[in-house]
Design an enzyme around this catalytic site. Sequence first.
Site, PDB file in Angstrom:
ATOM      1  N   ASP A  38    -104.922  87.077  15.630  1.00 26.07           N
ATOM      2  CA  ASP A  38    -105.608  85.808  15.821  1.00 26.07           C
ATOM      3  C   ASP A  38    -106.208  85.372  14.486  1.00 26.07           C
ATOM      4  O   ASP A  38    -106.583  86.211  13.668  1.00 26.07           O
ATOM      5  CB  ASP A  38    -106.725  85.949  16.874  1.00 26.07           C
ATOM      6  CG  ASP A  38    -107.066  84.626  17.533  1.00 26.07           C
ATOM      7  OD1 ASP A  38    -106.696  84.432  18.709  1.00 26.07           O
ATOM      8  OD2 ASP A  38    -107.693  83.774  16.866  1.00 26.07           O
ATOM      9  N   ASP A  65    -103.225  83.606  10.351  1.00 22.66           N
ATOM     10  CA  ASP A  65    -102.838  82.269  10.793  1.00 22.66           C
ATOM     11  C   ASP A  65    -101.319  82.252  10.844  1.00 22.66           C
ATOM     12  O   ASP A  65    -100.649  82.367   9.813  1.00 22.66           O
ATOM     13  CB  ASP A  65    -103.350  81.224   9.803  1.00 22.66           C
ATOM     14  CG  ASP A  65    -103.055  79.796  10.232  1.00 22.66           C
ATOM     15  OD1 ASP A  65    -102.117  79.592  11.029  1.00 22.66           O
ATOM     16  OD2 ASP A  65    -103.745  78.878   9.756  1.00 22.66           O
ATOM     17  N   VAL A  66    -100.743  82.112  12.035  1.00 18.71           N
ATOM     18  CA  VAL A  66     -99.289  82.244  12.174  1.00 18.71           C
ATOM     19  C   VAL A  66     -98.529  81.109  11.508  1.00 18.71           C
ATOM     20  O   VAL A  66     -97.307  81.201  11.325  1.00 18.71           O
ATOM     21  CB  VAL A  66     -98.881  82.345  13.658  1.00 18.71           C
ATOM     22  CG1 VAL A  66     -99.485  83.582  14.296  1.00 18.71           C
ATOM     23  CG2 VAL A  66     -99.241  81.076  14.433  1.00 18.71           C
ATOM     24  N   ASN A  92     -97.698  83.675  21.455  1.00 21.23           N
ATOM     25  CA  ASN A  92     -98.606  82.900  22.299  1.00 21.23           C
ATOM     26  C   ASN A  92     -99.470  81.912  21.517  1.00 21.23           C
ATOM     27  O   ASN A  92     -99.899  80.902  22.071  1.00 21.23           O
ATOM     28  CB  ASN A  92     -99.503  83.874  23.073  1.00 21.23           C
ATOM     29  CG  ASN A  92    -100.673  83.180  23.736  1.00 21.23           C
ATOM     30  OD1 ASN A  92    -100.518  82.456  24.716  1.00 21.23           O
ATOM     31  ND2 ASN A  92    -101.871  83.385  23.180  1.00 21.23           N
ATOM     32  N   TYR A 156     -97.815  67.727  21.731  1.00 17.11           N
ATOM     33  CA  TYR A 156     -97.911  69.091  22.250  1.00 17.11           C
ATOM     34  C   TYR A 156     -96.657  69.452  23.046  1.00 17.11           C
ATOM     35  O   TYR A 156     -96.050  70.509  22.846  1.00 17.11           O
ATOM     36  CB  TYR A 156     -99.154  69.220  23.137  1.00 17.11           C
ATOM     37  CG  TYR A 156     -99.382  70.604  23.691  1.00 17.11           C
ATOM     38  CD1 TYR A 156     -99.966  71.594  22.905  1.00 17.11           C
ATOM     39  CD2 TYR A 156     -99.033  70.925  24.998  1.00 17.11           C
ATOM     40  CE1 TYR A 156    -100.178  72.870  23.410  1.00 17.11           C
ATOM     41  CE2 TYR A 156     -99.254  72.179  25.518  1.00 17.11           C
ATOM     42  CZ  TYR A 156     -99.832  73.157  24.722  1.00 17.11           C
ATOM     43  OH  TYR A 156    -100.040  74.422  25.226  1.00 17.11           O
ATOM     44  N   LYS A 160     -93.569  72.422  22.668  1.00 15.41           N
ATOM     45  CA  LYS A 160     -93.251  73.395  23.710  1.00 15.41           C
ATOM     46  C   LYS A 160     -91.800  73.271  24.165  1.00 15.41           C
ATOM     47  O   LYS A 160     -91.160  74.267  24.529  1.00 15.41           O
ATOM     48  CB  LYS A 160     -94.215  73.241  24.884  1.00 15.41           C
ATOM     49  CG  LYS A 160     -95.667  73.570  24.526  1.00 15.41           C
ATOM     50  CD  LYS A 160     -95.801  74.993  23.990  1.00 15.41           C
ATOM     51  CE  LYS A 160     -97.244  75.387  23.760  1.00 15.41           C
ATOM     52  NZ  LYS A 160     -97.402  76.799  23.352  1.00 15.41           N
ATOM     53  N   THR A 191    -109.063  78.611  30.655  1.00 16.08           N
ATOM     54  CA  THR A 191    -109.451  79.528  29.592  1.00 16.08           C
ATOM     55  C   THR A 191    -110.795  79.102  29.021  1.00 16.08           C
ATOM     56  O   THR A 191    -111.396  78.115  29.461  1.00 16.08           O
ATOM     57  CB  THR A 191    -108.402  79.530  28.473  1.00 16.08           C
ATOM     58  OG1 THR A 191    -108.442  78.258  27.790  1.00 16.08           O
ATOM     59  CG2 THR A 191    -107.003  79.771  29.024  1.00 16.08           C
TER      60      THR A 191
END
Length: 277
Positions: A38, A65-66, A92, A156, A160, A191
């Site tokens: 994360d 940071d991906v 994820n 967004y 996806k 969440t």
Amino acid sequence: MSERLSGRVAVVTGGGNGIGAATCLRLAEAGASVVAVDRDAEAAESTAETVETETGRRALAVTADVSEEAQVRRTAETVEAEFGGVDVLVNNAAVRVEPRPVTEADEESWDRIISVNVMGVAFCSKHLVPLMDEGGAVVNVASNGAAVARPNWSQYDATKGAIVSMTKDMACDHAADGIRVNAVSPGWVITEYHLPDDEDEARRFFEERTTPHPDGPGVLKRAAEPREVADVVSFLASDEASFVTATNVPVDGGVAAVGKGLSWAAYEGSSASDDAN
């Protein structure tokens, strides 16, 4: 509880909160050692501590940071040094941007959401899949927004949709290596992102949204708990799903089957940008 992942190593991006944190815990309960990745170091450490305390499994927190390939490369080097390889990768990590029509979306918001939601999956797969020396499983977290329209969520949902397509092609690329690649497409999952700051209000909100209501979305008329998505991820990561690949599994209470039914303000789409999971 069945230890379907006993002896395996699982890397979960966006593992500090929400679906990612629930997935780390669920995979550890199934017997895996877990790496919580994360960009929020404190959140990753909290997940790792929870996993070790509640399951006794080894858990490692990695801050990265991906969207930055160099950081992903260092993450892969750390995982290889600590565990020798990877058996499960759960892509994820994701972000949202302010919901708006394409005609109002700016270059900065496009760059941000694509760099994390799409390139993050690409970078993590590029550097971690090669560590699956004896086969493995990749689970990409998409969204039912890739299948069902809703206003103002083009950015967004486009990312996806890209993940769903990437999943199918990755499955073709790596089948000969014994690596299965699948996606899950959650609907509305409650969440930390959605919860009020006040603890009592947060508890009430969580209970209200995860309890069936006539105005709720989908067939089940409610939102999901993160654990309900994590359970499906755990199955797809295990040998129990040995003949499942190139598949996108909706985990949305039937929303994609019947349409979103925008009764909860299109999943309360007026929220500002933040981590998605």
